[in-house]
Enzyme design. Structure first.
Site, PDB file in Angstrom:
ATOM      1  N   GLY A 109      -6.457 -29.928  45.939  1.00 40.49           N
ATOM      2  CA  GLY A 109      -7.186 -30.305  44.436  1.00 40.49           C
ATOM      3  C   GLY A 109      -8.361 -29.155  44.184  1.00 40.49           C
ATOM      4  O   GLY A 109      -8.170 -28.390  43.134  1.00 40.49           O
ATOM      5  N   TYR A 145     -14.923 -33.442  39.387  1.00 36.27           N
ATOM      6  CA  TYR A 145     -15.335 -32.133  38.826  1.00 36.27           C
ATOM      7  C   TYR A 145     -16.899 -31.976  38.769  1.00 36.27           C
ATOM      8  O   TYR A 145     -17.271 -31.018  38.658  1.00 36.27           O
ATOM      9  CB  TYR A 145     -14.820 -32.381  37.160  1.00 36.27           C
ATOM     10  CG  TYR A 145     -13.214 -32.216  37.145  1.00 36.27           C
ATOM     11  CD1 TYR A 145     -12.778 -31.126  37.240  1.00 36.27           C
ATOM     12  CD2 TYR A 145     -12.568 -33.340  36.739  1.00 36.27           C
ATOM     13  CE1 TYR A 145     -11.310 -31.266  37.477  1.00 36.27           C
ATOM     14  CE2 TYR A 145     -11.259 -33.393  36.715  1.00 36.27           C
ATOM     15  CZ  TYR A 145     -10.510 -32.144  36.786  1.00 36.27           C
ATOM     16  OH  TYR A 145      -9.500 -32.055  36.626  1.00 36.27           O
TER      17      TYR A 145
END
Length: 173
Positions: A109, A145
């Site tokens: 990721g 994030y």
């Protein structure tokens, strides 16, 4: 002796990529890759990029990029004060990012995100984007994030952005 690093490849989605076995745990994200992503690429709606482990063409992760805008009213006041007085600003939308369940916990990721930020930064001078915008599917994704410096928009906490200046600094290190 440590094991050699795996050489993953991230490239635009093509016809030869094996998407059928991809499963990230989200039916919506799986279905998008398997049924919609190539059409979006062909119609210039989104640019899907896939991660594979050569020589295999099996997709282990993917993300999409497209042009978008963000309303000035959604940005933090401190940032808006430093920008021209426009109602909206151009951004690069990181619309989807997903990792096959078999690859979770291996840094895939992060590798996909860094590649997306690198591509976005490289394109920014040509298409003028002041930030990368993401729409996190849940709080866990939003936290992912935020770990990389993304900031939440004022009234939509699952929409986050990272200014290009910050991306430049992040990738320069």
């Amino acid at each position: 002796m440590p094991a050699p690093a795996t050489a993953y490849r991230i490239e635009p989605l093509g016809r030869s990529h094996d998407r059928d076995g991809f499963s990230c745990g989200s039916a919506v994200l799986d279905r998008y890759l398997q049924r919609q992503a190539r059409q979006d690429a062909e119609k210039s709606v989104a640019a899907p990029f896939v991660l594979t482990e050569p020589p295999s063409r099996r997709v282990l992760g993917y993300y999409t990029l497209s042009a978008s805008v963000v309303d000035a009213s959604a940005l933090p006041d401190a940032l808006v004060k430093r920008l021209p007085r426009y109602p909206r600003f151009p951004v690069t939308l990181l619309g989807r990012l997903a990792v096959d369940q078999g690859m979770k916990g291996r840094g895939v990721g992060q590798q996909l995100l860094m590649d997306a930020l690198h591509r976005s930064l490289g394109a920014a001078p040509s298409i003028t984007a002041m930030a990368v915008l993401v729409e996190a599917k849940d709080d866990s994704a939003a936290n992912f994030y935020e770990h990389f410096g993304f900031l939440r928009l004022q009234e939509q906490p699952r929409r986050l952005f990272l200014p290009m200046k910050t991306i430049f600094s992040l990738l320069a290190n």
